[in-house]
Scaffold this motif. Structure first.
Motif, PDB file in Angstrom:
ATOM      1  N   THR A 162       0.825  -1.203   0.000  1.00 22.45           N
ATOM      2  CA  THR A 162       0.000   0.000   0.000  1.00 22.45           C
ATOM      3  C   THR A 162       0.862   1.258   0.000  1.00 22.45           C
ATOM      4  OG1 THR A 162      -1.739  -1.175   1.213  1.00 22.45           O
ATOM      5  CG2 THR A 162      -1.832   1.235   1.208  1.00 22.45           C
ATOM      6  N   PHE A 163       1.920   1.257   0.812  1.00 22.60           N
ATOM      7  CA  PHE A 163       2.826   2.404   0.838  1.00 22.60           C
ATOM      8  C   PHE A 163       3.416   2.641  -0.551  1.00 22.60           C
ATOM      9  CE2 PHE A 163       4.247   3.246   5.484  1.00 22.60           C
ATOM     10  CZ  PHE A 163       2.924   3.201   5.889  1.00 22.60           C
ATOM     11  N   ASP A 164       3.806   1.563  -1.220  1.00 17.80           N
ATOM     12  CA  ASP A 164       4.403   1.683  -2.550  1.00 17.80           C
ATOM     13  C   ASP A 164       3.383   2.230  -3.551  1.00 17.80           C
ATOM     14  OD1 ASP A 164       6.843   1.091  -4.184  1.00 17.80           O
ATOM     15  OD2 ASP A 164       5.406  -0.141  -5.298  1.00 17.80           O
ATOM     16  N   GLU A 165       2.132   1.786  -3.442  1.00 18.29           N
ATOM     17  CA  GLU A 165       1.087   2.305  -4.332  1.00 18.29           C
ATOM     18  C   GLU A 165       0.871   3.798  -4.096  1.00 18.29           C
ATOM     19  OE1 GLU A 165      -2.243  -0.115  -3.390  1.00 18.29           O
ATOM     20  OE2 GLU A 165      -1.632  -1.801  -4.678  1.00 18.29           O
ATOM     21  N   CYS A 166       0.874   4.194  -2.833  1.00 17.81           N
ATOM     22  CA  CYS A 166       0.719   5.618  -2.515  1.00 17.81           C
ATOM     23  C   CYS A 166       1.879   6.424  -3.075  1.00 17.81           C
ATOM     24  CB  CYS A 166       0.618   5.810  -1.003  1.00 17.81           C
ATOM     25  SG  CYS A 166      -0.890   5.138  -0.259  1.00 17.81           S
ATOM     26  N   ALA A 167       3.096   5.876  -2.954  1.00 14.84           N
ATOM     27  CA  ALA A 167       4.269   6.565  -3.501  1.00 14.84           C
ATOM     28  C   ALA A 167       4.150   6.726  -5.005  1.00 14.84           C
ATOM     29  CB  ALA A 167       5.539   5.793  -3.146  1.00 14.84           C
ATOM     30  N   ASN A 168       3.714   5.678  -5.686  1.00  7.86           N
ATOM     31  CA  ASN A 168       3.560   5.759  -7.144  1.00  7.86           C
ATOM     32  C   ASN A 168       2.517   6.791  -7.539  1.00  7.86           C
ATOM     33  OD1 ASN A 168       5.512   3.790  -7.623  1.00  7.86           O
ATOM     34  ND2 ASN A 168       4.032   2.110  -7.567  1.00  7.86           N
ATOM     35  N   ASP A 169       1.436   6.868  -6.769  1.00  7.95           N
ATOM     36  CA  ASP A 169       0.416   7.891  -7.048  1.00  7.95           C
ATOM     37  C   ASP A 169       0.999   9.289  -6.912  1.00  7.95           C
ATOM     38  OD1 ASP A 169      -1.624   6.099  -7.603  1.00  7.95           O
ATOM     39  OD2 ASP A 169      -2.286   5.983  -5.522  1.00  7.95           O
ATOM     40  N   LEU A 170       1.794   9.507  -5.871  1.00  8.98           N
ATOM     41  CA  LEU A 170       2.389  10.827  -5.669  1.00  8.98           C
ATOM     42  C   LEU A 170       3.414  11.147  -6.750  1.00  8.98           C
ATOM     43  CD1 LEU A 170       2.848  10.908  -1.777  1.00  8.98           C
ATOM     44  CD2 LEU A 170       1.097  12.044  -3.146  1.00  8.98           C
ATOM     45  N   PHE A 171       4.178  10.137  -7.177  1.00  8.36           N
ATOM     46  CA  PHE A 171       5.146  10.381  -8.249  1.00  8.36           C
ATOM     47  C   PHE A 171       4.426  10.758  -9.546  1.00  8.36           C
ATOM     48  CE2 PHE A 171       8.201   7.621  -5.768  1.00  8.36           C
ATOM     49  CZ  PHE A 171       9.057   8.667  -5.475  1.00  8.36           C
ATOM     50  N   ARG A 172       3.303  10.106  -9.840  1.00  7.68           N
ATOM     51  CA  ARG A 172       2.537  10.462 -11.037  1.00  7.68           C
ATOM     52  C   ARG A 172       2.006  11.890 -10.924  1.00  7.68           C
ATOM     53  NH1 ARG A 172       0.820   4.950 -10.875  1.00  7.68           N
ATOM     54  NH2 ARG A 172      -0.968   5.506  -9.569  1.00  7.68           N
ATOM     55  N   MET A 173       1.600  12.285  -9.699  1.00  8.36           N
ATOM     56  CA  MET A 173       1.115  13.647  -9.506  1.00  8.36           C
ATOM     57  C   MET A 173       2.245  14.661  -9.658  1.00  8.36           C
ATOM     58  SD  MET A 173      -1.486  12.929  -6.314  1.00  8.36           S
ATOM     59  CE  MET A 173      -1.749  14.677  -5.951  1.00  8.36           C
ATOM     60  N   ILE A 174       3.451  14.314  -9.226  1.00  5.25           N
ATOM     61  CA  ILE A 174       4.607  15.198  -9.421  1.00  5.25           C
ATOM     62  C   ILE A 174       4.853  15.405 -10.909  1.00  5.25           C
ATOM     63  CG2 ILE A 174       7.112  15.390  -9.155  1.00  5.25           C
ATOM     64  CD1 ILE A 174       6.813  13.884  -6.492  1.00  5.25           C
ATOM     65  N   ALA A 175       4.725  14.323 -11.675  1.00  4.74           N
ATOM     66  CA  ALA A 175       4.983  14.391 -13.115  1.00  4.74           C
ATOM     67  C   ALA A 175       3.888  15.130 -13.878  1.00  4.74           C
ATOM     68  CB  ALA A 175       5.144  12.981 -13.689  1.00  4.74           C
ATOM     69  N   SER A 176       2.733  15.327 -13.252  1.00  8.08           N
ATOM     70  CA  SER A 176       1.644  16.046 -13.918  1.00  8.08           C
ATOM     71  C   SER A 176       1.413  17.428 -13.308  1.00  8.08           C
ATOM     72  CB  SER A 176       0.344  15.228 -13.851  1.00  8.08           C
ATOM     73  OG  SER A 176      -0.044  15.011 -12.508  1.00  8.08           O
ATOM     74  N   GLY A 177       2.274  17.837 -12.386  1.00 12.19           N
ATOM     75  CA  GLY A 177       2.163  19.161 -11.793  1.00 12.19           C
ATOM     76  C   GLY A 177       1.081  19.276 -10.742  1.00 12.19           C
ATOM     77  N   GLU A 178       0.622  18.142 -10.169  1.00 13.14           N
ATOM     78  CA  GLU A 178      -0.448  18.156  -9.178  1.00 13.14           C
ATOM     79  C   GLU A 178       0.059  17.974  -7.746  1.00 13.14           C
ATOM     80  OE1 GLU A 178      -4.266  16.296 -11.368  1.00 13.14           O
ATOM     81  OE2 GLU A 178      -2.525  14.966 -11.365  1.00 13.14           O
ATOM     82  N   PHE A 179       1.358  17.799  -7.594  1.00 18.53           N
ATOM     83  CA  PHE A 179       1.956  17.669  -6.267  1.00 18.53           C
ATOM     84  C   PHE A 179       3.354  18.268  -6.328  1.00 18.53           C
ATOM     85  CE2 PHE A 179       4.207  15.521  -2.808  1.00 18.53           C
ATOM     86  CZ  PHE A 179       3.281  15.623  -1.788  1.00 18.53           C
ATOM     87  N   PRO A 180       3.724  19.100  -5.354  1.00 22.55           N
ATOM     88  CA  PRO A 180       2.967  19.473  -4.156  1.00 22.55           C
ATOM     89  C   PRO A 180       1.806  20.403  -4.473  1.00 22.55           C
ATOM     90  CG  PRO A 180       4.996  20.730  -4.290  1.00 22.55           C
ATOM     91  CD  PRO A 180       5.063  19.727  -5.393  1.00 22.55           C
ATOM     92  N   ASP A 181       0.884  20.517  -3.516  1.00 26.03           N
ATOM     93  CA  ASP A 181      -0.300  21.343  -3.679  1.00 26.03           C
ATOM     94  C   ASP A 181      -0.052  22.690  -3.003  1.00 26.03           C
ATOM     95  OD1 ASP A 181      -2.867  22.522  -3.653  1.00 26.03           O
ATOM     96  OD2 ASP A 181      -3.793  20.536  -3.737  1.00 26.03           O
ATOM     97  N   LEU A 182      -0.133  23.770  -3.773  1.00 28.03           N
ATOM     98  CA  LEU A 182       0.131  25.092  -3.217  1.00 28.03           C
ATOM     99  C   LEU A 182      -0.922  25.531  -2.210  1.00 28.03           C
ATOM    100  CD1 LEU A 182       1.345  27.044  -6.385  1.00 28.03           C
ATOM    101  CD2 LEU A 182       2.721  25.955  -4.618  1.00 28.03           C
ATOM    102  N   ALA A 183      -2.090  24.828  -2.218  1.00 20.68           N
ATOM    103  CA  ALA A 183      -3.133  25.162  -1.246  1.00 20.68           C
ATOM    104  C   ALA A 183      -2.854  24.557   0.122  1.00 20.68           C
ATOM    105  CB  ALA A 183      -4.494  24.677  -1.749  1.00 20.68           C
ATOM    106  N   ALA A 184      -1.884  23.653   0.187  1.00 21.15           N
ATOM    107  CA  ALA A 184      -1.572  22.998   1.457  1.00 21.15           C
ATOM    108  C   ALA A 184      -0.759  23.934   2.341  1.00 21.15           C
ATOM    109  CB  ALA A 184      -0.792  21.709   1.214  1.00 21.15           C
TER     110      ALA A 184
END
Length: 493
Positions: A147-169
């Protein structure tokens, strides 16, 4: 070691907003490293089209590959093609075969960092983040690791699409920020828990939830355990449903748990969220104790100030009723000294630390001295230049009292019966504070320094309490200059 900002600005290729994006990404480097069980390195391009490491985070639950810090180093030849490919294509590039690093088999993933800075500014790749996984410690993964690895992969995909980090955070707090190892809950788009780590389940159990979290709506679980009478943070609903990248605390049965939500998106579509949780009960108790102690200390300073002002008022009344000119002068000087100390305590009562902005204190002391010390036929103009800066209270009180005496002497004795000026100049370095008090008055008779009570007080305070030196210069009819040097080597910068 150079900071991330220094290293990035040295390349001259990125803007301040790009640097801020990289800072936010590096701030979540520990989260990425812990979820991926791998070393995380952030790279930016150099002027000669190479890459330099500007941030590096080691995993807390796995062995690191880099025992020496690589921040500031150029990308190694075995990674350059992969890093450059991710930077130029804007796509994630995985190594086709194990990469050997110091005789250890590793797997490298290069992820382009896209900065989604504003709607009017198109996204572009500003760097690359690499994930270095140690294959030498590979073993059958647990459900949590998967599960941790799946979460990491999701975040890496978001980094590659400009969706992470979130400036609203919001930026991470210095103390108490939840980490992946403290407790992780994954929820789907409907807010239903699909995974809860043992630490996360334990935190909710301590708050009164006795069942399994998986399959339950996290929002409904939170609603059931919260006391009806307790006021709820307005951000709680969006945090437990994973709709916004916010933080909040929940408290039940005397247990406080900090929650941080990280919405997961796939090309703009929300697919769920990660909710990190940490039991911060003891930490919040410590913070409350510090707040209580700080309030107590400020109240003490306030009362001391009031008591000192009462003493000064009594001295003033006594001075007015005294027929002896010598006794009246002694009482007036004592009143002025007490008032100077009261000013320092008044400043401490208003602040949240035991540090004093001495420029503010001295401005008030200077006005007090100028009003009280001048004789009927004396017209003294005072001027302060330079910068004292912030001083600990143990420095501020004796220095304020000593300067009160020095300026008083300059007005009462140096300018007695005439018009003139008194200048006070403060020069501060990392190691020393130098204060020069000069007047254009009568000067020192025959160059001699007085032996009165004021002079004794000045010597005791400067030399005895502050470990400094004091020097008088002046000749009869040509004014006096007093130079005070105080070492600051014991003050924490």
């Amino acid at each position: 070691m150079s900071t991330l900002s220094d290293l990035v600005h040295a390349q001259g290729c990125l803007t301040d907003s790009d640097v801020e994006w990289l800072h936010r990404l590096a701030g979540d480097g520990q989260l990425l490293a812990d979820l991926a069980s791998a070393d995380i390195v952030v790279w930016v391009r150099t002027e000669d089209a190479s890459f330099i490491a500007v941030a590096h985070t080691r995993p807390s639950g796995a062995a690191t590959l880099f025992y020496r810090d690589i921040v500031g180093e150029r990308v190694r030849p075995q990674w350059r093609t992969q890093v450059q490919g991710a930077f130029e294509s804007g796509e994630i590039v995985d190594s086709s075969s194990p990469d050997w690093f110091e005789e250890t088999p590793t797997r490298v993933r290069a992820v382009p960092i896209l900065a989604n800075r504003s709607k009017n500014d198109p996204m572009r790749v500003i760097g690359v983040v690499t994930r270095h996984t140690n294959l030498g410690e590979a073993r059958t993964p647990s459900r949590q690791q998967i599960t941790f690895d799946e979460c990491a992969n999701d975040l890496f995909r978001m980094i590659a699409s400009g969706e992470f980090p979130d400036l609203a955070a919001p930026t991470s707090p210095r103390r108490g920020a939840p980490r992946a190892s403290d407790g992780l809950i994954r929820i789907d788009v409907d807010g239903v828990t699909t995974f809860a780590s043992p630490n996360a389940l334990s935190a909710f159990n301590r708050m009164g939830f006795d069942d399994e979290l998986e399959g339950e709506s996290l929002a409904e679980v939170t609603t059931r355990i919260l006391p009806v009478t307790r006021q709820v943070d307005e951000s709680l609903p969006v945090v437990v449903t994973g709709r916004a990248p916010w933080r909040t605390d929940i408290e039940a049965r005397g247990v406080t748990v900090s929650l941080r939500a990280i919405p997961l998106r796939d090309h703009g579509t929300r697919i769920g969220a990660i909710v990190l949780c940490r039991d911060v009960t003891e930490l919040r108790h410590q913070e409350q104790e510090l707040i209580t102690k700080d309030a107590t200390i400020r109240e003490i300073h306030h009362r001391v100030k009031n008591n000192l002002q009462t003493v000064a008022s009594l001295l003033r009344i006594q001075a007015r009723r005294t027929h002896s000119e010598e006794a009246r002068e002694a009482l007036t000087q004592a009143m002025r000294r007490v008032d100077s100390i009261a000013v320092v305590h008044d400043t401490l009562a208003q602040g949240l630390t035991q540090q004093v902005d001495f420029d503010e204190v001295f401005d008030r002391v200077l006005k007090l001295v100028a009003e009280v010390a001048a004789a009927p036929n004396t017209r003294a103009r005072t001027k302060s230049t330079g910068h004292f800066g912030v001083l600990p209270s143990e420095y501020a009180t004796p220095l304020a009292l000593a300067l009160t005496e020095v300026v008083t002497n300059a007005v009462e004795h140096g300018l007695a019966g005439q018009e003139g000026f008194v200048t006070i100049d403060a020069t501060r370095t990392d190691e020393n504070l130098r204060v020069t008090v000069a007047d254009n008055g009568h000067g020192l008779p025959e160059g001699r320094i007085g032996q009165g009570l004021g002079t004794q007080i000045i010597r005791t305070l400067i030399q005895g309490e502050l470990g400094g030196t004091i020097e008088w210069k002046g000749t009869d009819g040509e004014g006096t200059e007093v130079t005070i040097d105080i070492p600051l080597r014991w003050i924490k910068k």
